[in-house]
Design a protein around this motif. Sequence first.
Motif, short mmCIF file in Angstrom:
data_model
loop_
_atom_site.label_atom_id
_atom_site.label_comp_id
_atom_site.label_asym_id
_atom_site.label_seq_id
_atom_site.Cartn_x
_atom_site.Cartn_y
_atom_site.Cartn_z
N ILE A 35 -0.65 -2.22 -4.78
CA ILE A 35 0.48 -1.37 -4.32
C ILE A 35 1.22 -2.07 -3.10
O ILE A 35 0.66 -2.52 -2.10
CB ILE A 35 -0.07 -0.31 -3.78
CG1 ILE A 35 -0.89 0.33 -4.73
CG2 ILE A 35 1.02 0.73 -3.35
CD1 ILE A 35 -0.41 1.18 -5.90
N ARG A 54 -5.45 -2.37 -4.51
CA ARG A 54 -5.65 -1.11 -4.92
C ARG A 54 -6.98 -0.84 -5.35
O ARG A 54 -7.66 -1.50 -5.96
CB ARG A 54 -4.85 -0.50 -6.12
CG ARG A 54 -5.06 0.92 -6.61
CD ARG A 54 -4.43 1.85 -5.73
NE ARG A 54 -4.99 3.26 -6.10
CZ ARG A 54 -4.26 4.30 -5.44
NH1 ARG A 54 -3.55 4.31 -4.32
NH2 ARG A 54 -4.84 5.46 -5.80
N THR A 106 -8.56 1.28 -12.82
CA THR A 106 -7.99 1.88 -11.80
C THR A 106 -7.16 2.91 -12.22
O THR A 106 -6.40 2.88 -13.40
CB THR A 106 -6.88 0.57 -11.27
OG1 THR A 106 -7.43 -0.46 -10.72
CG2 THR A 106 -6.11 1.21 -10.18
N ILE A 153 -1.02 7.78 -8.73
CA ILE A 153 0.26 7.30 -7.99
C ILE A 153 1.41 8.03 -8.70
O ILE A 153 1.63 7.76 -10.04
CB ILE A 153 0.27 5.95 -8.06
CG1 ILE A 153 -0.95 4.98 -7.52
CG2 ILE A 153 1.43 5.31 -7.13
CD1 ILE A 153 -0.86 3.72 -8.02
N GLY A 169 0.77 4.82 1.69
CA GLY A 169 -0.45 5.09 1.01
C GLY A 169 -0.18 6.61 0.71
O GLY A 169 0.87 7.25 0.72
N ALA A 204 -5.56 7.05 -0.13
CA ALA A 204 -5.49 5.21 0.20
C ALA A 204 -4.48 5.44 1.52
O ALA A 204 -3.43 6.20 1.50
CB ALA A 204 -4.92 4.74 -1.10
N THR A 255 -6.42 -2.14 4.38
CA THR A 255 -6.26 -1.18 3.25
C THR A 255 -7.66 -0.50 3.30
O THR A 255 -8.64 -0.97 2.90
CB THR A 255 -5.63 -1.91 2.20
OG1 THR A 255 -4.63 -2.34 2.14
CG2 THR A 255 -5.94 -0.92 0.81
N GLY A 283 -9.19 2.63 0.54
CA GLY A 283 -9.10 3.47 -0.74
C GLY A 283 -10.52 4.08 -0.85
O GLY A 283 -11.46 3.67 -0.68
#
Length: 848
Positions: free
Chosen positions: A178, A183, A202, A207, A342, A384, A403, A405
């Motif tokens: 992302i 991700r 994933t 999203i 996010g 995230a 990051t 998640g």
Amino acid sequence: MNRFFIFLLFLSFQSFAQQITVTGTVTSTTGETLAGATILEKNTMNGTTANAQGQYQLTVSGPNAIIVASFVGYDRQEKPLSGSTNLNFTLTEGNLLNQVEVVGSRSLNRSPTDTPAPVDIIDLQKVTSRTGQLDVNQLLQYAAPSFNSNRQTGSDGADHVDPASLRGLGPDQTLVLINGKRRHQSSLVNLFGTRGRGNSGTDLNAIPAAAIERIEILRDGAAAQYGSDAIAGVINIVLKSTTNVLEVNANAGAYQAKYRFDNQKFDGLNYNVNANYGLKIGKDGFVNVTGDYNFRDHTNRANTNPEDVVRRQYGDPKVQNASVYLNAKIPLSERTQLYTFGGLNYRKGDAYAWTRFADDDRNVPAIYPDGFDPIISSKINDRAITVGVRQLVGKSEFDLYNTFGSNRFTYSVHNTLNTSLGPNSPTSFNAGGFQLNQNVTGLKFSRYYKTVLQGFNLAAGAEYRVENYQIFAGEEASYRSYEAGQAPGAQGFPGFQPSDAINRNRSNIGAYVDLEADVTKSLLLGVAGRYEQYSDFGGTFNGKLSARYKLTDFLTLRATASTGFRAPSLPQIYFNSTITNFVNGQPVEVLIARNDSRVTQALGIPKLKQETSQNLSAGITLNPTNSLSITVDGYLIKIKDRVVLTGGFEDTDDVIGEDLKALGVGRAQFFTNAVSTTTRGLDVIVTHRATLGAGSLTTSLAANFNKLTIDTVNTTPRLAGKQDTYFDIRERYFVMYSAPPSKINLSFDYTLRKFNVMLRFVRFGEIKLANWNYDLNDLDVYKPKVTTDLTLGYRITPQVGIAIGGTNLFNVYPTLHQPSLTESGGAWDPVQMGSNGSFWFARLNLKF
């Protein structure tokens, strides 16, 4: 239909004579020619690059087009054509922090058409305005031929998270980014009745499409550049950064049911409402926010054969999906910016399990006199957040970021019972679930040297990643048997037991160097290397070489060679599921045993290790005119030690049966590095743009041809000769046909002032699957099929637009088969275009 198809082809290629061609030069304020500058027609993917003298030539859609020129290190410039056929641009040197990196190259001076590996750039706003698909997986299924995703049914958790693949490989062999940052994956490992069995992919549907500006698909192995999982390629999702525009969309549609025993005409109501707004901050900053809600109702395509009914409910699950997403960039100074992006996603799903009929031993007639259809419900919480700082030091850029998640998946089962509790059984149960957390801290460095050779880019970086995986138990009645001889737990999905519960961590540190140089104005060379060290299985080093050579102004050759790897996911290492049956009054376990369990250790199942790959690709890009573009790319991918879920070994086995009995295990499966494969394929993309009357027509042909072969199936020494249980023919065909051997997309997109029409044909190649007969002479063959999509759009005012249309207009279905023998229990497995039929939709778009 064929005549109409030929007529559109004729119009497309006859329209060369009606083209409007614009020429000009691109220079800096000091008079320097900017060779390689990118020139685009605004709001289209129509573009070109300036030659060594800074000159360009571009065919555009009409006299009112807006032309955009950009070059690394310079501010972009827009100019309206206003009927002219000559536009010169003078670009001002700008802030490097505002430049855009395209996946596949860490050089900011590289356009998508200039990279040494094939990159697809998908404009999500254009795609969503012209098609009926509402979620990212289905959008990509029809927009990118090498991408495949099919909705599952009767596949437990996979009904709620659509498995997806690139180039026919596993869902976990494609890396998702992302805004260029890794991700996290779903906590779900696909197990039953599904593609990608034994894989964790994933969840792209977490999203919202409304938050996405574009999707970049790198169709090339890139583990040496981006790390684990990038064997098939990389999908980079770029979030919106628009400001001062409020955009609201409302979409609704339903499926036309060709196969329903109750003669209902329509089902599977879908509707979506989303809004996006961006606020400008300072000169270059912004905050962009998206809210999205999507509802999808059940479809039912059961009972196609009244004499062979194994399920009364077969079709899409009911899903409610809500998301809030943020993308922001805040300038702290001329040379420093803070960024964050996010979001939160919540999904609730209801999927039907296989029917328990009235006379089934697992039914209690006092509760369900007509039998019952268990409903497996899911609650998925996905979150995230990325925070980072980009800093310019001289002409070098540093990027420090973190990051986090998390994906949490909880199950409940309704409209069911625990048979062993008899008439006193509850009809709903909490069945437990699992969660995967990931945190990545990284530092990136990039510097472009304009005067070294013809341009040289140096990039390097390091990342530290921590992962955590948990399984948590359900309530006791969801898994326990209270009476010997009776089926245990909740019918449809027995809950996780306390013995399944686990909480495990691992860490990983990686470092890479990525060099890219224009040795001459024609020759580009690149080399990348990456080392990663995992706390649980050790280290791995991988490299990549790439080259691109411009033979002429219109013909370019490109090639790459790389090694890759994929670390076994934590769900593959630690997933554990137990069902306790009673045999002669003694508890006997039926389980999927985690890699470090007493069962796998006793049976000599080795510790999971990384999958490794070798990737070769070569292709050409051909631009004989500014309106015609052709790319052809071939690829070869060899993967060793793929992780699979084995078949079930019974306690009657002549080799390990006594060991299983001694452990109190009646049947066991486990994850192991067992399979090596080779994938060969070809991608072809042809795009032609032309004026047609007062409008413009874009014709595109995109095709993927793909063949996967299984080279070896490696058992453990003790289980030598048991390949047919270790990896049986059904599993082999699921892997070999994870994607159709060919998928061809031909589309026509015509725009005339306020009106646009999109016509698309998609041909899915033949798929062969082994069924529950385990007979190579009785395969389920799904013959090639073609679907047709049509969308009509009209811009009533600059603020209001509408669209209506249909996908799969002629209600085409895969080949019918015997439900009792298919994996899914319906007349079709989840293949090709799916089994829902035509989808009719309407869309309203508002911009303020």
